[in-house]
Scaffold this motif. Structure first.
Motif, mmCIF file in Angstrom:
data_model
loop_
_atom_site.group_PDB
_atom_site.id
_atom_site.type_symbol
_atom_site.label_atom_id
_atom_site.label_comp_id
_atom_site.label_asym_id
_atom_site.label_seq_id
_atom_site.Cartn_x
_atom_site.Cartn_y
_atom_site.Cartn_z
ATOM 1 N N TYR A 14 -17.481 15.715 9.263
ATOM 2 C CA TYR A 14 -18.096 16.689 10.160
ATOM 3 C C TYR A 14 -18.302 16.120 11.571
ATOM 4 N N TYR A 15 -18.152 14.809 11.716
ATOM 5 C CA TYR A 15 -18.380 14.146 13.001
ATOM 6 C C TYR A 15 -17.069 13.860 13.715
ATOM 7 N N SER A 16 -17.089 13.962 15.038
ATOM 8 C CA SER A 16 -15.933 13.526 15.819
ATOM 9 C C SER A 16 -15.889 12.003 15.768
ATOM 10 N N ALA A 28 -18.511 10.423 18.095
ATOM 11 C CA ALA A 28 -19.822 11.092 18.099
ATOM 12 C C ALA A 28 -20.924 10.134 18.539
ATOM 13 N N TYR A 46 -22.243 21.698 6.842
ATOM 14 C CA TYR A 46 -22.669 20.328 7.156
ATOM 15 C C TYR A 46 -23.967 19.987 6.420
ATOM 16 N N GLU A 101 -25.572 14.043 17.980
ATOM 17 C CA GLU A 101 -26.655 14.392 17.063
ATOM 18 C C GLU A 101 -27.899 13.642 17.518
ATOM 19 N N PHE A 139 -27.860 19.257 17.678
ATOM 20 C CA PHE A 139 -26.471 18.870 17.465
ATOM 21 C C PHE A 139 -25.639 19.553 18.539
ATOM 22 N N LYS A 152 -16.514 20.000 15.126
ATOM 23 C CA LYS A 152 -16.989 18.639 14.876
ATOM 24 C C LYS A 152 -18.312 18.428 15.604
ATOM 25 N N ILE A 153 -19.138 17.569 15.036
ATOM 26 C CA ILE A 153 -20.378 17.173 15.702
ATOM 27 C C ILE A 153 -20.019 16.104 16.725
ATOM 28 N N LYS A 154 -20.334 16.383 17.986
ATOM 29 C CA LYS A 154 -20.051 15.438 19.059
ATOM 30 C C LYS A 154 -21.281 14.601 19.393
ATOM 31 N N LEU A 200 -21.672 5.010 15.776
ATOM 32 C CA LEU A 200 -21.235 5.828 14.643
ATOM 33 C C LEU A 200 -20.875 4.973 13.423
ATOM 34 N N ILE A 243 -24.857 9.261 18.182
ATOM 35 C CA ILE A 243 -25.964 9.464 17.245
ATOM 36 C C ILE A 243 -27.220 8.875 17.877
#
Length: 154
Positions: A47-49, A52, A33, A141, A126, A137-139, A72, A54
């Motif tokens: 890389y993100y769901s 996600a 990532y 950040e 993260f 996956k990033i859920k 997102l 943010i």
């Protein structure tokens, strides 16, 4: 009794190895990532769901902080717009003191982030987990920032 202890030992050993493997997978995912983000790769947003969260935690000049939730789609749009200038300035993030911690069935990556345009480190975290395909996956950040414009645009 010895058999029971032996079986218990084998069970605990296999559980620890499985958990260690998963932590190594998370570390590898995070390294990929960071590489994608710093190289402005086309697959960066993969890389993100899809849902996600943010956050930018704005550090105000008076020392207080304010968290801003960025949708997102807006994050993607703004990142795409600013990527050309960032690439020209060779903007990159480095992460220090990276720790991977269990977070329910997911993992929380906690680190200190140092933007290449600064001489200070600021907190970031993260939450990563597997999606329905078994991909990391990033859920969520969250990064601290001193950029005040996030407060005006929220």
């Amino acid at each position: 009794m010895k058999k029971l202890l032996c079986v218990l030992f084998l069970f605990l050993t296999s559980f620890c190895n499985a958990n260690a493997d998963e932590v190594q997978d998370v570390q590898s995912f995070f390294n990929r990532y960071v590489e994608a983000a710093n190289s402005y790769s086309c697959d960066y947003f993969d890389y993100y769901s899809n849902d996600a969260k943010i956050f930018r935690v704005v550090e105000k000049p008076d020392g207080s902080e304010q968290s801003v939730n960025i949708p997102l789609e807006r994050y993607k749009s703004e990142a795409k717009k600013s990527s050309k200038l960032a690439r020209l300035r060779q903007y990159k993030n480095k992460y220090f003191n990276v720790k991977i911690l269990p977070h329910g069935k997911d993992y929380k990556i906690v680190a200190m982030r140092m933007p290449s345009t600064s001489d200070y480190k600021i907190p970031a975290y993260f939450i990563v987990g597997k999606d329905y395909n078994g991909d990391w996956k990033i859920k969520e950040e969250s990064m601290n920032t001193r950029v005040q414009r996030f407060l005006k645009e929220s």
